[in-house]
Scaffold this motif. Structure first.
Motif, PDB file in Angstrom:
ATOM      1  N   VAL A 101      11.683  -0.390 -21.242  1.00 44.78           N
ATOM      2  CA  VAL A 101      12.330  -1.464 -21.559  1.00 44.78           C
ATOM      3  C   VAL A 101      12.357  -2.220 -20.414  1.00 44.78           C
ATOM      4  N   ALA A 102      11.927  -2.234 -19.598  1.00 39.98           N
ATOM      5  CA  ALA A 102      11.735  -3.503 -18.365  1.00 39.98           C
ATOM      6  C   ALA A 102      10.089  -3.806 -18.538  1.00 39.98           C
ATOM      7  N   ALA A 103       9.416  -3.671 -19.767  1.00 37.26           N
ATOM      8  CA  ALA A 103       7.862  -4.010 -19.967  1.00 37.26           C
ATOM      9  C   ALA A 103       8.134  -5.415 -20.538  1.00 37.26           C
ATOM     10  N   PRO A 104       7.259  -6.025 -20.201  1.00 30.55           N
ATOM     11  CA  PRO A 104       8.019  -8.157 -20.272  1.00 30.55           C
ATOM     12  C   PRO A 104       7.183  -7.862 -21.694  1.00 30.55           C
ATOM     13  N   ALA A 105       6.228  -6.958 -22.626  1.00 30.49           N
ATOM     14  CA  ALA A 105       6.007  -6.680 -24.033  1.00 30.49           C
ATOM     15  C   ALA A 105       4.674  -5.772 -24.179  1.00 30.49           C
ATOM     16  N   VAL A 106       5.527  -4.351 -24.814  1.00 37.02           N
ATOM     17  CA  VAL A 106       4.501  -3.746 -25.519  1.00 37.02           C
ATOM     18  C   VAL A 106       3.707  -3.800 -27.110  1.00 37.02           C
ATOM     19  N   LEU A 155       2.980  -3.862 -33.714  1.00 33.39           N
ATOM     20  CA  LEU A 155       4.127  -5.138 -33.463  1.00 33.39           C
ATOM     21  C   LEU A 155       3.446  -4.948 -31.344  1.00 33.39           C
ATOM     22  N   ILE A 156       3.960  -6.206 -31.279  1.00 32.21           N
ATOM     23  CA  ILE A 156       4.038  -6.457 -29.956  1.00 32.21           C
ATOM     24  C   ILE A 156       5.418  -6.825 -29.234  1.00 32.21           C
ATOM     25  N   VAL A 157       5.890  -6.229 -28.446  1.00 36.74           N
ATOM     26  CA  VAL A 157       7.617  -6.582 -28.432  1.00 36.74           C
ATOM     27  C   VAL A 157       8.084  -7.174 -27.086  1.00 36.74           C
ATOM     28  N   PRO A 158       8.582  -8.076 -26.692  1.00 32.97           N
ATOM     29  CA  PRO A 158       9.452  -7.134 -25.453  1.00 32.97           C
ATOM     30  C   PRO A 158       9.847  -6.132 -25.330  1.00 32.97           C
ATOM     31  N   GLY A 159      10.184  -5.424 -24.103  1.00 31.14           N
ATOM     32  CA  GLY A 159      10.376  -3.761 -24.523  1.00 31.14           C
ATOM     33  C   GLY A 159      12.119  -3.699 -24.025  1.00 31.14           C
ATOM     34  N   ALA A 160      12.997  -5.318 -23.588  1.00 29.35           N
ATOM     35  CA  ALA A 160      13.871  -5.641 -23.843  1.00 29.35           C
ATOM     36  C   ALA A 160      14.160  -5.089 -25.527  1.00 29.35           C
ATOM     37  N   VAL A 161      13.591  -5.483 -26.422  1.00 34.16           N
ATOM     38  CA  VAL A 161      13.779  -5.989 -27.270  1.00 34.16           C
ATOM     39  C   VAL A 161      14.181  -3.972 -28.286  1.00 34.16           C
ATOM     40  N   LEU A 162      13.619  -3.443 -27.848  1.00 35.04           N
ATOM     41  CA  LEU A 162      14.030  -2.238 -28.368  1.00 35.04           C
ATOM     42  C   LEU A 162      14.680  -1.364 -27.694  1.00 35.04           C
ATOM     43  N   ALA A 163      15.514  -2.168 -26.737  1.00 40.13           N
ATOM     44  CA  ALA A 163      16.775  -1.754 -26.570  1.00 40.13           C
ATOM     45  C   ALA A 163      18.287  -2.376 -27.150  1.00 40.13           C
ATOM     46  N   GLN A 164      17.814  -3.127 -28.305  1.00 36.67           N
ATOM     47  CA  GLN A 164      18.833  -3.635 -28.673  1.00 36.67           C
ATOM     48  C   GLN A 164      18.670  -3.145 -30.323  1.00 36.67           C
ATOM     49  N   LEU A 165      17.529  -2.054 -30.669  1.00 38.12           N
ATOM     50  CA  LEU A 165      18.198  -1.126 -31.619  1.00 38.12           C
ATOM     51  C   LEU A 165      19.331  -0.201 -31.284  1.00 38.12           C
TER      52      LEU A 165
END
Length: 184
Positions: A147-152, A163-173
């Motif tokens: 979640v804290a990663a700028p991109a994963v 997919l390359i996504v900001p970690g914070a986007v995963l927390a929005q699932l």
């Protein structure tokens, strides 16, 4: 796409929703269900399907292992009821399946779901399973480092892209939960 370059290595991500051909159907639906700013922050890259496994991808495309996150499907049962979860940890760690995950899904023993079952239930290809688009009744368990990663880098539902996504986007699932100690 700004902010995703370090994770993408030598590949250049394009907005994921502009390349639906690089996404499994449940992944595309999940991305479309996100708020516009979150969906717009997600990039996709086309890759050689033979290089979909994390180590091969990182080596071939100069993407750092610490910027990759693996999504594994974990299964267990309680009173004859099968319980499943998607677990997302950095590629440099392993999911604590029989500790944290077992307790969270409330089963006596948890293990990685068999490949054929994971593929059937997710509608995704093995080696491309991602937290986006998992069945709605599964928790998506995230290690806080993800979640804290700028991109994963995560799967796209198919082996031919990532997919390359900001970690914070995963927390929005919708069913996402951050679990301290998930990745060890």
């Amino acid at each position: 796409m700004r902010g995703l370059e370090a994770a993408s290595g030598t590949l250049e991500p394009v907005p994921a929703l502009e390349r639906p051909d690089l996404l499994a159907a449940p992944v595309l639906a999940a991305l479309k269900g996100l708020p516009d700013d979150a969906a717009g922050a997600c990039g996709v890259v086309e890759i050689d399907p033979d290089l979909a496994d994390t180590a091969a991808f990182c080596e071939a495309y100069s993407s750092p292992m610490e910027a990759s996150a693996n999504c594994v499907v974990v299964a267990g049962s309680r009173s004859g009821e099968q319980r499943l979860a998607g677990c997302v940890v950095l590629a440099t760690t392993r999911a604590d399946v029989n500790g944290i995950v077992r307790k969270r899904i409330d089963v006596r023993k948890a293990s990685f779901a068999p490949m054929d079952l994971a593929v059937e239930l997710t509608g995704m290809e093995y080696g491309g399973i991602t937290p986006f688009g998992l069945p709605e009744d599964w928790p998506v368990l995230l290690d806080p480092a993800v979640v804290a990663a700028p991109a994963v880098v995560v799967g796209s539902g198919i082996r031919g892209s990532k997919l390359i996504v900001p970690g914070a986007v995963l927390a929005q699932l919708p069913t996402a939960e951050s679990l301290e100690g998930l990745g060890r």
